[in-house]
Motif scaffolding. Structure first.
Motif, PDB file in Angstrom:
ATOM      1  N   TYR A   1       0.856  -1.183   0.000  1.00  0.00           N
ATOM      2  CA  TYR A   1       0.000   0.000   0.000  1.00  0.00           C
ATOM      3  C   TYR A   1       0.889   1.228   0.000  1.00  0.00           C
ATOM      4  CZ  TYR A   1      -3.587  -3.340   1.044  1.00  0.00           C
ATOM      5  OH  TYR A   1      -4.428  -4.421   0.964  1.00  0.00           O
ATOM      6  N   ALA A   2       0.504   2.229  -0.809  1.00  0.00           N
ATOM      7  CA  ALA A   2       1.204   3.499  -0.854  1.00  0.00           C
ATOM      8  C   ALA A   2       0.495   4.463   0.089  1.00  0.00           C
ATOM      9  CB  ALA A   2       1.207   4.053  -2.277  1.00  0.00           C
ATOM     10  N   ILE A   3       1.262   5.018   0.998  1.00  0.00           N
ATOM     11  CA  ILE A   3       0.737   5.980   1.967  1.00  0.00           C
ATOM     12  C   ILE A   3       1.351   7.326   1.629  1.00  0.00           C
ATOM     13  CG2 ILE A   3       0.581   6.606   4.399  1.00  0.00           C
ATOM     14  CD1 ILE A   3       0.941   3.562   5.019  1.00  0.00           C
ATOM     15  N   PHE A   4       0.500   8.246   1.178  1.00  0.00           N
ATOM     16  CA  PHE A   4       0.920   9.595   0.798  1.00  0.00           C
ATOM     17  C   PHE A   4       0.473  10.565   1.882  1.00  0.00           C
ATOM     18  CE2 PHE A   4      -0.055   7.297  -3.090  1.00  0.00           C
ATOM     19  CZ  PHE A   4       1.045   7.539  -3.894  1.00  0.00           C
ATOM     20  N   GLY A   5       1.413  11.144   2.601  1.00  0.00           N
ATOM     21  CA  GLY A   5       1.086  12.162   3.591  1.00  0.00           C
ATOM     22  C   GLY A   5       1.420  13.532   3.035  1.00  0.00           C
ATOM     23  N   THR A   6       0.468  14.458   3.095  1.00  0.00           N
ATOM     24  CA  THR A   6       0.682  15.823   2.633  1.00  0.00           C
ATOM     25  C   THR A   6       0.785  16.737   3.843  1.00  0.00           C
ATOM     26  OG1 THR A   6      -0.565  15.368   0.617  1.00  0.00           O
ATOM     27  CG2 THR A   6      -0.246  17.692   1.213  1.00  0.00           C
ATOM     28  N   ASP A   7       1.895  17.448   3.940  1.00  0.00           N
ATOM     29  CA  ASP A   7       2.154  18.304   5.103  1.00  0.00           C
ATOM     30  C   ASP A   7       1.274  19.550   5.122  1.00  0.00           C
ATOM     31  OD1 ASP A   7       4.257  16.523   5.458  1.00  0.00           O
ATOM     32  OD2 ASP A   7       5.691  18.103   5.962  1.00  0.00           O
ATOM     33  N   VAL A   8       1.047  20.047   6.325  1.00  0.00           N
ATOM     34  CA  VAL A   8       0.474  21.374   6.504  1.00  0.00           C
ATOM     35  C   VAL A   8       1.544  22.387   6.096  1.00  0.00           C
ATOM     36  CG1 VAL A   8      -1.048  20.643   8.388  1.00  0.00           C
ATOM     37  CG2 VAL A   8       1.207  21.568   8.923  1.00  0.00           C
ATOM     38  N   PRO A   9       1.172  23.622   5.785  1.00  0.00           N
ATOM     39  CA  PRO A   9       2.189  24.640   5.479  1.00  0.00           C
ATOM     40  C   PRO A   9       3.134  24.842   6.668  1.00  0.00           C
ATOM     41  CG  PRO A   9       0.011  25.404   4.828  1.00  0.00           C
ATOM     42  CD  PRO A   9      -0.188  24.135   5.616  1.00  0.00           C
ATOM     43  N   ASN A  10       4.388  25.105   6.371  1.00  0.00           N
ATOM     44  CA  ASN A  10       5.401  25.393   7.393  1.00  0.00           C
ATOM     45  C   ASN A  10       5.492  24.293   8.457  1.00  0.00           C
ATOM     46  OD1 ASN A  10       5.919  28.003   6.193  1.00  0.00           O
ATOM     47  ND2 ASN A  10       3.958  28.615   7.064  1.00  0.00           N
ATOM     48  N   SER A  11       5.519  23.059   8.007  1.00  0.00           N
ATOM     49  CA  SER A  11       5.489  21.904   8.914  1.00  0.00           C
ATOM     50  C   SER A  11       6.838  21.565   9.544  1.00  0.00           C
ATOM     51  CB  SER A  11       4.997  20.672   8.152  1.00  0.00           C
ATOM     52  OG  SER A  11       5.928  20.337   7.118  1.00  0.00           O
TER      53      SER A  11
ATOM     54  N   VAL B   1       8.811  -2.898   4.251  1.00  0.00           N
ATOM     55  CA  VAL B   1       8.916  -1.595   3.585  1.00  0.00           C
ATOM     56  C   VAL B   1       9.606  -1.760   2.233  1.00  0.00           C
ATOM     57  CG1 VAL B   1       9.902   0.721   3.690  1.00  0.00           C
ATOM     58  CG2 VAL B   1       8.947  -0.316   5.754  1.00  0.00           C
ATOM     59  N   LEU B   2       8.926  -1.306   1.198  1.00  0.00           N
ATOM     60  CA  LEU B   2       9.514  -1.296  -0.136  1.00  0.00           C
ATOM     61  C   LEU B   2      10.365  -0.046  -0.307  1.00  0.00           C
ATOM     62  CD1 LEU B   2       9.628  -2.721  -2.897  1.00  0.00           C
ATOM     63  CD2 LEU B   2       7.613  -1.385  -3.545  1.00  0.00           C
ATOM     64  N   VAL B   3       9.822   1.104   0.093  1.00  0.00           N
ATOM     65  CA  VAL B   3      10.527   2.381  -0.007  1.00  0.00           C
ATOM     66  C   VAL B   3       9.800   3.395   0.871  1.00  0.00           C
ATOM     67  CG1 VAL B   3       9.203   3.228  -1.993  1.00  0.00           C
ATOM     68  CG2 VAL B   3      11.542   4.020  -1.674  1.00  0.00           C
TER      69      VAL B   3
ATOM     70  N   ILE C   1       5.800   3.059   0.955  1.00  0.00           N
ATOM     71  CA  ILE C   1       5.132   1.923   0.326  1.00  0.00           C
ATOM     72  C   ILE C   1       5.530   0.717   1.161  1.00  0.00           C
ATOM     73  CG2 ILE C   1       4.859   0.518  -1.738  1.00  0.00           C
ATOM     74  CD1 ILE C   1       5.626   2.999  -3.376  1.00  0.00           C
ATOM     75  N   ALA C   2       4.534   0.117   1.783  1.00  0.00           N
ATOM     76  CA  ALA C   2       4.796  -0.974   2.713  1.00  0.00           C
ATOM     77  C   ALA C   2       3.710  -2.038   2.609  1.00  0.00           C
ATOM     78  CB  ALA C   2       4.867  -0.442   4.144  1.00  0.00           C
ATOM     79  N   GLU C   3       4.041  -3.206   3.096  1.00  0.00           N
ATOM     80  CA  GLU C   3       3.128  -4.345   3.048  1.00  0.00           C
ATOM     81  C   GLU C   3       2.258  -4.385   4.305  1.00  0.00           C
ATOM     82  OE1 GLU C   3       3.585  -8.959   1.659  1.00  0.00           O
ATOM     83  OE2 GLU C   3       5.195  -8.072   2.829  1.00  0.00           O
ATOM     84  N   PHE C   4       0.967  -4.569   4.094  1.00  0.00           N
ATOM     85  CA  PHE C   4       0.003  -4.700   5.177  1.00  0.00           C
ATOM     86  C   PHE C   4      -0.979  -5.810   4.822  1.00  0.00           C
ATOM     87  CE2 PHE C   4       1.477  -0.342   5.569  1.00  0.00           C
ATOM     88  CZ  PHE C   4       1.628  -0.189   6.938  1.00  0.00           C
ATOM     89  N   PRO C   5      -1.632  -6.398   5.822  1.00  0.00           N
ATOM     90  CA  PRO C   5      -2.614  -7.452   5.532  1.00  0.00           C
ATOM     91  C   PRO C   5      -3.826  -6.959   4.741  1.00  0.00           C
ATOM     92  CG  PRO C   5      -1.957  -7.544   7.843  1.00  0.00           C
ATOM     93  CD  PRO C   5      -1.376  -6.280   7.263  1.00  0.00           C
ATOM     94  N   SER C   6      -4.176  -5.669   4.907  1.00  0.00           N
ATOM     95  CA  SER C   6      -5.365  -5.147   4.236  1.00  0.00           C
ATOM     96  C   SER C   6      -5.270  -3.627   4.120  1.00  0.00           C
ATOM     97  CB  SER C   6      -6.628  -5.501   5.025  1.00  0.00           C
ATOM     98  OG  SER C   6      -6.656  -4.787   6.247  1.00  0.00           O
ATOM     99  N   LEU C   7      -6.130  -3.063   3.293  1.00  0.00           N
ATOM    100  CA  LEU C   7      -6.223  -1.618   3.160  1.00  0.00           C
ATOM    101  C   LEU C   7      -6.608  -0.983   4.491  1.00  0.00           C
ATOM    102  CD1 LEU C   7      -6.193   0.950   1.417  1.00  0.00           C
ATOM    103  CD2 LEU C   7      -8.532   0.395   0.713  1.00  0.00           C
ATOM    104  N   GLU C   8      -7.506  -1.621   5.202  1.00  0.00           N
ATOM    105  CA  GLU C   8      -7.919  -1.114   6.512  1.00  0.00           C
ATOM    106  C   GLU C   8      -6.737  -1.058   7.479  1.00  0.00           C
ATOM    107  OE1 GLU C   8     -10.463  -2.936  10.112  1.00  0.00           O
ATOM    108  OE2 GLU C   8     -11.616  -2.652   8.264  1.00  0.00           O
ATOM    109  N   ASP C   9      -5.899  -2.082   7.473  1.00  0.00           N
ATOM    110  CA  ASP C   9      -4.717  -2.095   8.348  1.00  0.00           C
ATOM    111  C   ASP C   9      -3.737  -0.986   7.964  1.00  0.00           C
ATOM    112  OD1 ASP C   9      -5.419  -4.275  10.043  1.00  0.00           O
ATOM    113  OD2 ASP C   9      -4.823  -5.675   8.452  1.00  0.00           O
TER     114      ASP C   9
END
Length: 99
Positions: free
Chosen positions: A3-13, A37-39, A62-70
């Motif tokens: 699963y790819a996890i994209f975190g978008t920062d708040v301004p001036n984080s 962890v892939l990357v 991008i990491a491996e998880f059992p499910s999208l919910e996890d």
């Protein structure tokens, strides 16, 4: 599945990021130690390996998880999410095609 996890920062984080960075990295390291962890890494705000005070605009893991919910639960519990570094987090299934 990955699963790819994209975190978008708040301004001036950057100041807030630095406060919780070690907690975030320790949490990611647990996944890495499990070989899941892939990357992963941040998105510099400028075209530089070390953006200095310009900081970052977000992060990707991008990491491996059992499910999208996890994967979503893991992302929601990450220090960057709980401390307010991320303005939003998107989690999507990821299929490796290359290499």
């Amino acid at each position: 599945m990955y699963y790819a996890i994209f975190g978008t920062d708040v301004p001036n984080s950057l100041p807030l990021r630095m406060q919780v960075r070690e907690q975030h990295l320790a949490r990611v390291q647990v996944l890495a130690d499990q070989g899941r962890v892939l990357v992963g890494g941040p998105h510099p705000a400028i075209d530089s390996e070390d953006p200095g005070e310009a900081g970052f605009t977000g992060s990707l893991i991008i990491a491996e998880f059992p499910s999208l919910e996890d994967a979503r639960r893991w992302a929601d519990e990450d220090p960057y999410s709980t401390s307010g570094v991320f303005a939003r987090v998107d989690v999507k299934p990821f299929k490796i095609v290359i290499p």
